[in-house]
Write a protein that holds these residues in place. Structure first.
Motif, mmCIF file in Angstrom:
data_model
loop_
_atom_site.group_PDB
_atom_site.id
_atom_site.type_symbol
_atom_site.label_atom_id
_atom_site.label_comp_id
_atom_site.label_asym_id
_atom_site.label_seq_id
_atom_site.Cartn_x
_atom_site.Cartn_y
_atom_site.Cartn_z
ATOM 1 N N ASN A 7 0.824 -1.251 0.004
ATOM 2 C CA ASN A 7 -0.118 0.067 -0.002
ATOM 3 C C ASN A 7 0.860 1.301 -0.124
ATOM 4 N N VAL A 8 2.019 1.377 -0.740
ATOM 5 C CA VAL A 8 3.027 2.477 -0.726
ATOM 6 C C VAL A 8 2.275 3.262 -2.015
ATOM 7 N N PRO A 9 1.699 4.536 -1.890
ATOM 8 C CA PRO A 9 1.238 5.323 -2.812
ATOM 9 C C PRO A 9 2.411 5.333 -3.938
ATOM 10 N N LEU A 10 1.995 5.301 -5.419
ATOM 11 C CA LEU A 10 3.036 5.596 -6.350
ATOM 12 C C LEU A 10 3.791 6.823 -6.183
ATOM 13 N N ASP A 11 3.122 7.951 -6.130
ATOM 14 C CA ASP A 11 3.820 9.175 -6.028
ATOM 15 C C ASP A 11 4.769 9.213 -4.905
ATOM 16 N N ALA A 12 4.482 8.386 -3.876
ATOM 17 C CA ALA A 12 5.625 8.232 -2.457
ATOM 18 C C ALA A 12 6.708 7.462 -3.038
ATOM 19 N N PHE A 13 6.629 6.523 -3.690
ATOM 20 C CA PHE A 13 7.604 5.868 -4.424
ATOM 21 C C PHE A 13 8.577 6.429 -5.230
ATOM 22 N N LEU A 14 7.842 7.352 -6.250
ATOM 23 C CA LEU A 14 8.681 7.999 -7.100
ATOM 24 C C LEU A 14 9.488 8.919 -6.339
ATOM 25 N N LYS A 15 9.139 9.732 -5.573
ATOM 26 C CA LYS A 15 9.870 10.329 -4.649
ATOM 27 C C LYS A 15 11.216 9.952 -4.268
ATOM 28 N N VAL A 16 10.893 8.879 -3.435
ATOM 29 C CA VAL A 16 12.096 8.039 -2.880
ATOM 30 C C VAL A 16 12.998 7.782 -4.044
ATOM 31 N N CYS A 17 12.720 7.382 -4.957
ATOM 32 C CA CYS A 17 13.597 6.762 -6.011
ATOM 33 C C CYS A 17 14.374 7.964 -6.682
ATOM 34 N N ALA A 18 13.628 9.275 -6.837
ATOM 35 C CA ALA A 18 14.252 10.442 -7.444
ATOM 36 C C ALA A 18 15.270 11.055 -6.374
ATOM 37 N N LYS A 19 14.773 10.912 -4.824
ATOM 38 C CA LYS A 19 15.947 11.305 -4.066
ATOM 39 C C LYS A 19 17.165 10.479 -3.971
ATOM 40 N N MET A 20 16.899 9.128 -4.029
ATOM 41 C CA MET A 20 18.131 8.124 -4.042
ATOM 42 C C MET A 20 18.898 8.469 -5.361
ATOM 43 N N GLN A 21 18.496 8.677 -6.327
ATOM 44 C CA GLN A 21 18.978 8.652 -7.627
ATOM 45 C C GLN A 21 19.771 10.123 -7.547
ATOM 46 N N LYS A 22 19.425 11.134 -7.324
ATOM 47 C CA LYS A 22 20.027 12.582 -7.287
ATOM 48 C C LYS A 22 20.977 12.536 -6.085
ATOM 49 N N GLU A 23 20.825 11.995 -4.968
ATOM 50 C CA GLU A 23 21.881 11.985 -3.758
ATOM 51 C C GLU A 23 22.921 10.987 -3.982
ATOM 52 N N HIS A 24 22.819 10.114 -4.890
ATOM 53 C CA HIS A 24 23.671 8.713 -5.076
ATOM 54 C C HIS A 24 23.839 7.964 -3.715
ATOM 55 N N THR A 25 22.704 7.687 -3.125
ATOM 56 C CA THR A 25 22.661 7.045 -1.755
ATOM 57 C C THR A 25 23.135 5.731 -1.898
ATOM 58 N N LEU A 26 24.092 5.386 -0.859
ATOM 59 C CA LEU A 26 24.801 4.053 -0.628
ATOM 60 C C LEU A 26 23.843 3.139 -0.360
ATOM 61 N N GLU A 27 22.910 3.351 0.612
ATOM 62 C CA GLU A 27 22.226 2.200 1.053
ATOM 63 C C GLU A 27 20.734 2.464 0.628
ATOM 64 N N LEU A 28 20.027 1.147 0.463
ATOM 65 C CA LEU A 28 18.422 1.337 0.170
ATOM 66 C C LEU A 28 17.635 1.813 1.302
ATOM 67 N N THR A 29 16.543 2.302 1.103
ATOM 68 C CA THR A 29 15.583 2.725 2.073
ATOM 69 C C THR A 29 14.254 1.911 1.988
ATOM 70 N N ASP A 30 13.869 1.718 3.386
ATOM 71 C CA ASP A 30 12.511 1.185 3.104
ATOM 72 C C ASP A 30 11.482 2.064 3.818
ATOM 73 N N ASP A 31 11.689 3.353 4.044
ATOM 74 C CA ASP A 31 10.797 4.470 4.344
ATOM 75 C C ASP A 31 10.452 5.034 3.250
ATOM 76 N N PHE A 32 8.890 4.878 3.120
ATOM 77 C CA PHE A 32 8.317 5.426 1.939
ATOM 78 C C PHE A 32 7.212 6.114 2.429
ATOM 79 N N SER A 33 7.354 6.837 3.372
ATOM 80 C CA SER A 33 6.080 7.625 3.909
ATOM 81 C C SER A 33 6.510 9.237 3.245
#
Length: 626
Positions: free
Chosen positions: A600-626
């Motif tokens: 039940n993760v809203p699609l928009d919330a998932f898209l924002k998480v992906c965009a953030k990780m892509q931009k910041e070159h995050t090392l670890e995956l996140t499970d926080d989609f709030s």
């Protein structure tokens, strides 16, 4: 006793025990050659009247333990050349070694008990009982030519692991198992990243998934360099011999270059000319012709114009710089370049992506005034800090100084080395870096950056080379503030180094589970049934529009089978889409490394998480989609 001295003495002694064991097992016919200690143990080369297999390893180990339990004394003896030759009259390899020793050389042997003697400088243990607690294991057996010459006797090389005790050996074997699981050649095949073919040895084929990761590395490098004022160029991959003569590569690097004979006229052989050549520059060849069988196309030597594939980008950067007059106001000028390079390697030296013959570098050649060197190198080190931090690796610096085949004046070299030493001292403190005497490039000293991976291994990747020679050779200049012509200094710089080698390192470092921004495919989409395909396409389009690398399986395969495929490829996120997700515009997420599914993760919330990780070159995956 220091640990290294301890390991050297005990490993070397265990090699002698191995030689004695082989003779007791396989008879007086055994010819024993050399047996040095190495990084994780020792090896010994033998001629044995049988081919060894893994089934023989326990027998060899048991015989070695039996010999050690005898608690035999080890005694050193010095002999004349004549007596040494008599002693080893039946050992052909030992005789050859003795005969090759220079006049006046001390010839020493070590006796193990009364029935085994070996030619050796030592040192060794005084009694076999000192080896009682040393842990060893036969590692492998392989073929080896005597003295590395393929025209000489072929021997069997028996490798041993040797460690101070059982726990140390156990830890090493555990480390080896982990290293095998991380092997980039194994993972590269499993993840469908790259391949090799015998028609292009040492030249990787980048497969679709691997090429996407390759491009992500290039894009990240370009982003960082753009922020630091770099301008990208591209130059020819093949240049005339004249360029390499000017640069000095023809004299210092020709054996590592691929030659391409350029021809302006063609002839046909009307006779068999075989045996005439491999090297088109061989002046002993007939004046007019160069090769082969009757009817073959051959070169006209008078029109022969040798070209070479570039092993380095620097000479072309020099030409790019000097195409017009320059002012001090323009400096620094930073030319980054990612062109393909070719360097010829011996077949035995090539190793997956770690040692290849075709590769790219995140190369740069920066033209500066001497007064700008310190600030520019400090900026380069800051780039290295940022990039290596992104990959979660630490590094240390080394200064490599003037080699024997250096080019230029010693005074210039001394000035360059002093400049680099000051920069490193200011950055890391006195004693905060190592000095490799004589390991610089032929045109200048360099700083090498050694990164450490997840297994504690070090890899030389980054480099900063200070060059006063090439700008002189190419006549590069700029007009200084006084209106006079002055020669710039060139900084050669790479952070990844070879992208191929760097990718091999990070495959093993991450064990194929790459950070989100670097993963070949970042999101896998699994529609549960055919009626969910349209919603899957909507999600795919939304992710793709953001530049997220996404794959979707529209086939009628079982949902679990689809998920398993993406898991095997180590996709960071797998989205499962069914009736509920389609109705509520949500996604259910399987995250790599986790057995739980986030629903039940809203699609928009998932898209924002992906965009953030892509931009910041995050090392670890996140499970926080709030």
């Amino acid at each position: 006793m220091e640990r290294e001295e301890f390991l050297e003495r005990y490993r070397h002694s265990i090699a002698h025990v191995l030689a004695k064991a082989m003779i007791e097992l396989y008879g007086e016919e055994v010819q024993y050659a050399i047996g040095p200690q190495i990084e994780d143990g020792a090896y010994y080369d033998f001629w044995i009247p049988k081919s060894l297999t893994e089934e023989d390893f326990p027998t060899i180990e048991n015989k070695m333990r039996e010999i050690i339990k005898r608690r035999e004394p080890w005694t050193r003896e010095e002999l004349s050349r004549e007596d040494a030759l008599k002693l080893f009259a039946k050992q052909k390899f030992k005789k050859e070694l003795i005969e090759d020793l220079p006049d006046g050389e001390v010839i020493s042997v070590y006796h193990t008990g009364d029935d085994f003697v070996d030619l050796c400088r030592g040192p060794h243990v005084e009694n076999s009982q000192e080896l009682m607690n040393v842990a060893f294991q036969v590692k492998s057996v392989s073929g080896a030519y005597w003295r590395g010459d393929e025209h000489r006797d072929q021997l069997q090389r028996v490798y041993l692991f040797v460690y101070p005790d059982k726990n140390a050996l156990k830890e090493h074997l555990k480390w080896l198992q982990e290293a095998q699981e991380r092997d980039h050649k194994k993972l590269g095949k499993e993840l469908d990243l790259f391949m090799f073919d015998e028609t292009a040895p040492g030249m990787p084929y980048w497969l679709p998934r691997g090429w996407k990761m390759y491009q992500a590395l290039l894009q990240y490098s370009r982003e960082v360099q753009r922020r630091h004022g770099y301008t990208e160029i591209s130059a020819p991959l093949i240049n005339n011999k004249k360029l390499w003569l000017i640069s000095g590569h023809w004299a210092h690097y020709i054996n590592n270059m691929f030659m391409v004979p350029g021809v302006s006229g063609w002839l046909k052989a009307d006779a068999d000319l075989s045996g005439v050549m491999e090297n088109p520059n061989d002046t002993s060849l007939p004046e007019k012709t160069v090769k082969i069988q009757a009817g073959s196309v051959i070169y006209n030597r008078e029109n022969l114009d040798t070209m070479a594939a570039k092993p380095m980008n620097c000479p072309n950067a020099m030409l790019t710089y000097k195409r017009r007059n320059r002012s001090y106001k323009e400096l620094p000028i930073r030319y980054s370049e990612y062109d393909v390079l070719h360097r010829k390697e011996k077949s035995g030296q090539m190793n997956g992506l770690f040692r290849v013959q075709e590769f790219r570098q995140d190369d740069d050649h920066t033209f500066v005034m001497e007064s700008q060197i310190e600030a520019e190198i400090a900026d380069i080190i800051s780039i290295a800090d940022e990039i290596y931090k992104t990959f979660g690796v630490s590094y240390r610096a080394e200064l490599s100084t003037r080699p024997e085949d250096f080019m230029g004046d010693i005074e210039v070299w001394d000035r360059a080395e002093a400049a680099l030493k000051k920069i490193l001292t200011d950055k890391y403190g006195e004693g905060g870096f190592e000095i490799n005497e004589g390991d610089g490039a032929f045109y200048g000293p360099k700083i090498d950056l050694q990164i450490k991976d997840a297994l504690g291994r070090e890899w030389q990747c980054g480099t900063v080379q200070l060059d006063f020679q090439l700008p002189h050779n190419f006549g590069c200049s700029f007009q200084n503030a006084e209106g006079e012509q002055e020669m710039p200094v060139v900084l050669h710089r790479a952070i990844y180094g070879s992208l191929e080698r760097f990718i091999g390192i990070i495959i093993e470092n991450f064990k194929g589970s790459f950070p989100f921004w670097l993963s070949p495919e970042q999101v896998g989409i699994v529609p549960i049934r055919e009626e969910h395909n349209a919603y899957a396409k909507k999600v795919y389009d939304a992710l793709s529009e953001m530049g997220i690398r996404t794959e979707v399986d529209y086939t009628d395969k079982n949902m679990k089978e689809k998920i398993k495929t993406y898991k095997n490829y180590k996709d960071p996120y797998i989205l499962v889409l069914g009736d509920k997700e389609m109705a509520e515009n949500t996604v259910s997420i399987n995250m790599r490394g986790s057995n739980k599914q986030v629903n039940n993760v809203p699609l928009d919330a998932f898209l924002k998480v992906c965009a953030k990780m892509q931009k910041e070159h995050t090392l670890e995956l996140t499970d926080d989609f709030s």
